[in-house]
Design an enzyme around this catalytic site. Sequence first.
Site, PDB file in Angstrom:
ATOM      1  N   ASP A   6       0.821  -1.378   0.024  1.00 29.68           N
ATOM      2  CA  ASP A   6      -0.076   0.052   0.026  1.00 29.68           C
ATOM      3  C   ASP A   6       0.844   1.408  -0.072  1.00 29.68           C
ATOM      4  OD1 ASP A   6      -2.396   1.600   0.221  1.00 29.68           O
ATOM      5  OD2 ASP A   6      -2.023   1.814   2.238  1.00 29.68           O
ATOM      6  N   CYS A  69      -4.553  -1.365  -2.092  1.00 30.76           N
ATOM      7  CA  CYS A  69      -4.322   0.127  -2.173  1.00 30.76           C
ATOM      8  C   CYS A  69      -5.520   0.544  -3.568  1.00 30.76           C
ATOM      9  CB  CYS A  69      -3.134   0.937  -2.527  1.00 30.76           C
ATOM     10  SG  CYS A  69      -3.208   2.471  -3.017  1.00 30.76           S
ATOM     11  N   THR A  71      -6.099   3.348  -4.996  1.00 27.38           N
ATOM     12  CA  THR A  71      -5.417   4.152  -6.293  1.00 27.38           C
ATOM     13  C   THR A  71      -4.511   3.548  -7.001  1.00 27.38           C
ATOM     14  OG1 THR A  71      -5.779   5.722  -4.425  1.00 27.38           O
ATOM     15  CG2 THR A  71      -4.305   6.328  -6.419  1.00 27.38           C
ATOM     16  N   CYS A 205     -11.216   3.137  -0.855  1.00 33.22           N
ATOM     17  CA  CYS A 205     -10.125   3.788  -0.535  1.00 33.22           C
ATOM     18  C   CYS A 205      -9.780   2.871   0.981  1.00 33.22           C
ATOM     19  CB  CYS A 205     -10.084   5.296  -0.118  1.00 33.22           C
ATOM     20  SG  CYS A 205      -8.767   5.747   0.601  1.00 33.22           S
ATOM     21  N   HIS A 207      -8.320   3.732   3.504  1.00 32.39           N
ATOM     22  CA  HIS A 207      -8.351   4.294   4.784  1.00 32.39           C
ATOM     23  C   HIS A 207     -10.084   4.632   5.221  1.00 32.39           C
ATOM     24  CE1 HIS A 207      -4.384   5.604   3.929  1.00 32.39           C
ATOM     25  NE2 HIS A 207      -4.603   6.387   5.178  1.00 32.39           N
TER      26      HIS A 207
HETATM   27  N1  DGL Z   1      -4.404   3.410   0.045  1.00 32.20           N
HETATM   28  C1  DGL Z   1      -5.128   4.568  -0.865  1.00 32.20           C
HETATM   29  C2  DGL Z   1      -6.235   3.921  -1.444  1.00 32.20           C
HETATM   30  O1  DGL Z   1      -6.818   2.916  -1.050  1.00 32.20           O
HETATM   31  C3  DGL Z   1      -5.353   5.781  -0.114  1.00 32.20           C
HETATM   32  C4  DGL Z   1      -4.223   6.481   0.684  1.00 32.20           C
HETATM   33  C5  DGL Z   1      -3.422   7.317  -0.521  1.00 32.20           C
HETATM   34  O2  DGL Z   1      -3.974   8.182  -0.892  1.00 32.20           O
HETATM   35  O3  DGL Z   1      -2.215   6.988  -0.988  1.00 32.20           O
HETATM   36  O4  DGL Z   1      -6.395   4.783  -2.465  1.00 32.20           O
END
Ligand code: DGL
Length: 290
Positions: A6, A69, A71, A205, A207
């Site tokens: 991540d 992750c 993104t 996401c 988080h």
């Molecule tokens: N881990 C990222 C996601 O799931 C969120 C944190 C980031 O922007 O790096 O999109």
Amino acid sequence: MIGVFDSGHGGLTILHALTARLPGHRYVYLGDHAHAPYGARDVEAIYELTRDNVERLFSIGCRLVLLACNTASAVALRRLQQSWLPHAAPDNRILGVVVPTIEAVTKVPWHVTSPPSGQAHEAKSVVVYATRRTVESGSYRYEIGLRAPAVTVLQQACAGLVDRIELDAPEAEIARMVAGFVAASLIGIGAGTEPSVPDTAILGCTHYPLVATHFAAALPPGVEILDQPDIVADSLGRYLSRHPEFDAPDPANPEPRFFTTGDPARIDPLASRFFGRAVSFERLASGLAG
Ligand code: DGL
């Protein structure tokens, strides 16, 4: 060994589900805290950072890497799989978190890229909350549309939410932010030709599961919030049963190892919150192979 990557420590919400649902595997977690967050970086930078970190995990013996992750999965995974992996490491595999989530929404397996004939998909409306780059990639909307065109996909970028969660901002502030994003995502709903109220929400996401209660409070009653960590863990379990060559559970039930490109002293306290118990990161430079 299974590598779990991540941009920072958001992927620990995924690793937590993996260790609960698929215990015994040897997990190596790598957080690129030195370059986090990825969510507003440009596409090329996300691709290159993701590729470099996958390569690091490969180099220490992880033949299977999960991009925990959204993104990185939305922006970089397809390109890595199609243009880089076949020559860089053809015997290895990279998986992501978007594919299992789309399979869970559409109930259509990933390899099916057109609506199954004869199976009229139940029309529904899905709202995706994610980082700016995930939303801009259009991955969720496009991939759901291929498999289940009757499903309406609303998307909402939640700018700044990752940063506030990282900084452990007060709950009331997070609740206000989340309520604002939810309200923005639902503007126009039910009016004229606009879609009806969503029945499903994707917290796209890593988080956001940490603030899922605020999403639940802000969304209209009855909206189901998909549990992405559990969905991903179940999907990886099915993958490993089809491909046991990538990792077999070890009866000694080894503890995961946690690596970071950043400063462990600054990361450990918050990371423990994401993982649900104390974790101790090692700096990548101190040697992954040890
Ligand atoms: N881990 C990222 C996601 O799931 C969120 C944190 C980031 O922007 O790096 O999109």
